[in-house]
Motif scaffolding. Structure first.
Motif, PDB file in Angstrom:
ATOM      1  N   GLU A   1       0.830  -1.211   0.000  1.00 48.76           N
ATOM      2  CA  GLU A   1       0.000   0.000   0.000  1.00 48.76           C
ATOM      3  C   GLU A   1       0.867   1.264   0.000  1.00 48.76           C
ATOM      4  OE1 GLU A   1      -2.764   2.346   3.241  1.00 48.76           O
ATOM      5  OE2 GLU A   1      -2.870   0.151   3.248  1.00 48.76           O
TER       6      GLU A   1
ATOM      7  N   SER B   1       3.950   1.494  -1.010  1.00 53.31           N
ATOM      8  CA  SER B   1       4.689   1.559  -2.275  1.00 53.31           C
ATOM      9  C   SER B   1       3.870   2.227  -3.368  1.00 53.31           C
ATOM     10  CB  SER B   1       5.092   0.139  -2.709  1.00 53.31           C
ATOM     11  OG  SER B   1       5.989  -0.436  -1.785  1.00 53.31           O
ATOM     12  N   ASP B   2       2.563   1.992  -3.350  1.00 52.36           N
ATOM     13  CA  ASP B   2       1.673   2.642  -4.311  1.00 52.36           C
ATOM     14  C   ASP B   2       1.714   4.159  -4.147  1.00 52.36           C
ATOM     15  OD1 ASP B   2      -0.626   2.751  -6.229  1.00 52.36           O
ATOM     16  OD2 ASP B   2      -1.694   3.461  -4.446  1.00 52.36           O
ATOM     17  N   LYS B   3       1.792   4.602  -2.898  1.00 47.23           N
ATOM     18  CA  LYS B   3       1.769   6.043  -2.620  1.00 47.23           C
ATOM     19  C   LYS B   3       3.124   6.704  -2.844  1.00 47.23           C
ATOM     20  CE  LYS B   3      -1.856   5.451   0.871  1.00 47.23           C
ATOM     21  NZ  LYS B   3      -2.167   5.406   2.319  1.00 47.23           N
TER      22      LYS B   3
ATOM     23  N   PHE C   1      -2.831  -6.825  -6.982  1.00 44.79           N
ATOM     24  CA  PHE C   1      -2.228  -5.564  -6.542  1.00 44.79           C
ATOM     25  C   PHE C   1      -2.350  -4.482  -7.612  1.00 44.79           C
ATOM     26  CE2 PHE C   1       0.814  -7.924  -3.468  1.00 44.79           C
ATOM     27  CZ  PHE C   1      -0.127  -7.833  -2.454  1.00 44.79           C
ATOM     28  N   GLU C   2      -2.168  -4.854  -8.870  1.00 45.75           N
ATOM     29  CA  GLU C   2      -2.248  -3.853  -9.947  1.00 45.75           C
ATOM     30  C   GLU C   2      -3.675  -3.356 -10.137  1.00 45.75           C
ATOM     31  OE1 GLU C   2       1.606  -5.058 -12.707  1.00 45.75           O
ATOM     32  OE2 GLU C   2      -0.326  -6.015 -13.108  1.00 45.75           O
TER      33      GLU C   2
ATOM     34  N   LYS D   1      -5.852  -3.165  -7.623  1.00 48.53           N
ATOM     35  CA  LYS D   1      -6.213  -2.423  -6.409  1.00 48.53           C
ATOM     36  C   LYS D   1      -5.499  -1.085  -6.311  1.00 48.53           C
ATOM     37  CE  LYS D   1      -6.607  -3.019  -1.384  1.00 48.53           C
ATOM     38  NZ  LYS D   1      -6.439  -3.952  -0.244  1.00 48.53           N
ATOM     39  N   TYR D   2      -4.237  -1.043  -6.776  1.00 47.03           N
ATOM     40  CA  TYR D   2      -3.416   0.159  -6.626  1.00 47.03           C
ATOM     41  C   TYR D   2      -3.011   0.682  -8.004  1.00 47.03           C
ATOM     42  CZ  TYR D   2      -3.013  -1.681  -1.860  1.00 47.03           C
ATOM     43  OH  TYR D   2      -3.285  -2.163  -0.613  1.00 47.03           O
ATOM     44  N   LYS D   3      -3.542   1.834  -8.382  1.00 45.27           N
ATOM     45  CA  LYS D   3      -3.357   2.318  -9.754  1.00 45.27           C
ATOM     46  C   LYS D   3      -1.926   2.769 -10.049  1.00 45.27           C
ATOM     47  CE  LYS D   3      -4.840   7.101  -8.853  1.00 45.27           C
ATOM     48  NZ  LYS D   3      -5.750   8.193  -9.289  1.00 45.27           N
ATOM     49  N   ASN D   4      -1.151   3.112  -8.991  1.00 45.31           N
ATOM     50  CA  ASN D   4       0.212   3.599  -9.220  1.00 45.31           C
ATOM     51  C   ASN D   4       1.290   2.571  -8.859  1.00 45.31           C
ATOM     52  OD1 ASN D   4      -0.634   6.264 -10.030  1.00 45.31           O
ATOM     53  ND2 ASN D   4      -1.084   6.689  -7.885  1.00 45.31           N
ATOM     54  N   ILE D   5       0.892   1.360  -8.567  1.00 42.02           N
ATOM     55  CA  ILE D   5       1.842   0.348  -8.116  1.00 42.02           C
ATOM     56  C   ILE D   5       2.868   0.034  -9.202  1.00 42.02           C
ATOM     57  CG2 ILE D   5       0.615  -1.738  -8.868  1.00 42.02           C
ATOM     58  CD1 ILE D   5       2.116  -1.389  -5.402  1.00 42.02           C
ATOM     59  N   LYS D   6       4.127  -0.132  -8.782  1.00 40.04           N
ATOM     60  CA  LYS D   6       5.202  -0.457  -9.719  1.00 40.04           C
ATOM     61  C   LYS D   6       5.756  -1.837  -9.382  1.00 40.04           C
ATOM     62  CE  LYS D   6       6.627   4.384 -10.329  1.00 40.04           C
ATOM     63  NZ  LYS D   6       7.699   5.378 -10.080  1.00 40.04           N
TER      64      LYS D   6
END
Length: 248
Positions: free
Chosen positions: A97, A99-101, A123-124, A126-131
């Motif tokens: 979570e 890491s997304d931010k 994870f991808e 759920k979290y739009k900015n996840i790398k």
């Protein structure tokens, strides 16, 4: 953090809250020095009584969290001020979570191909900015290891989660830590299976009462009998033996 590390059996435990642990992890990522993280529970303590190499690896880690309710119980019996569990799966999901931010780059390593692929997808979604800069299943031979380490190093990940069982994950991470050059490397055991829905985590009330081990046992009684029934008896005996020796 030195004044928060306490001797426990033949290892150590850091008396950190969940939030303090997150702060330590973020400092490690900023510092960019490859670091192995471990959690300890009754099962791992039992393994360490018979495995000097595992003990050496665990004790060399800059961050050792109390994963199991068993550690909190033993700490109380032995007068060690560890009051909060920092479970591996909770730390794992919180770091995803964060890491997304904050843009931390993640590498996922372990479990079956369909499981790690599903975890990546979950994870991808759920979290739009996840790398998620790399992923790989946990099935390989020794001849594959050089290529795997090269893949991980090339990903330039900030965090790697390794979903092997103990002591394999501790050995593997320790062996290749510097070559992988990932700032924070954490073993997460069966957490990928939980995220992917392959196995269920205990209900919240069982987590709060230290009964997660029992929930796992009733799911797979034959496979978990040695670990949780025999193992827990050994752990309780070790705790009282240690208490007796300290009292003398």
């Amino acid at each position: 953090m030195e004044n928060k590390r306490f001797k426990l059996f033949n290892t150590y435990v850091d008396a950190l809250s969940f939030d303090e642990t997150i702060k330590e992890v973020e400092d490690i990522i900023v510092e960019k020095k490859p670091t192995q993280h471990v959690v300890i529970n009754a099962s791992k303590i039992n393994l360490m009584q018979q495995d000097d190499k595992l003990t050496e690896i665990v004790n060399s880690c800059p961050l050792i969290n109390a994963d199991g309710a068993s550690i909190i119980w033993a700490a109380k019996k032995l007068g060690i001020p560890v009051v909060e569990r920092v479970t591996g799966i909770d730390l794992f999901t919180k770091l995803v979570e964060i890491s997304d931010k904050k843009g931390y780059r993640i590498f996922l390593f372990g479990a079956k191909e369909e499981v790690v692929t599903k975890v990546k997808s979950i994870f991808e979604n759920k979290y739009k900015n996840i790398k998620i800069v790399g992923y790989r299943n946990g099935y390989f031979t020794e001849v594959d290891e050089f290529e795997i380490v090269q893949q991980i190093a090339a990903s330039e990940a900030d965090i790697m989660f390794v979903a092997f069982s103990s002591p394999k994950k501790e050995y593997w991470i320790n062996k290749y830590l510097n070559e992988m050059n990932v700032p924070f490397v954490m073993g997460v055991g069966g957490s990928f299976d939980v995220v992917a829905g392959v196995t269920d985590r205990a209900p919240k009330w069982m987590q709060e009462h230290g009964l997660e081990w029992f929930y796992r046992f009733i799911q797979e009684p034959k496979r978990m009998f040695k670990r949780y029934i025999i193992g827990n008896v050994k752990y309780v005996m070790l705790t009282y033996k240690t208490k007796f020796l300290l009292s003398r």
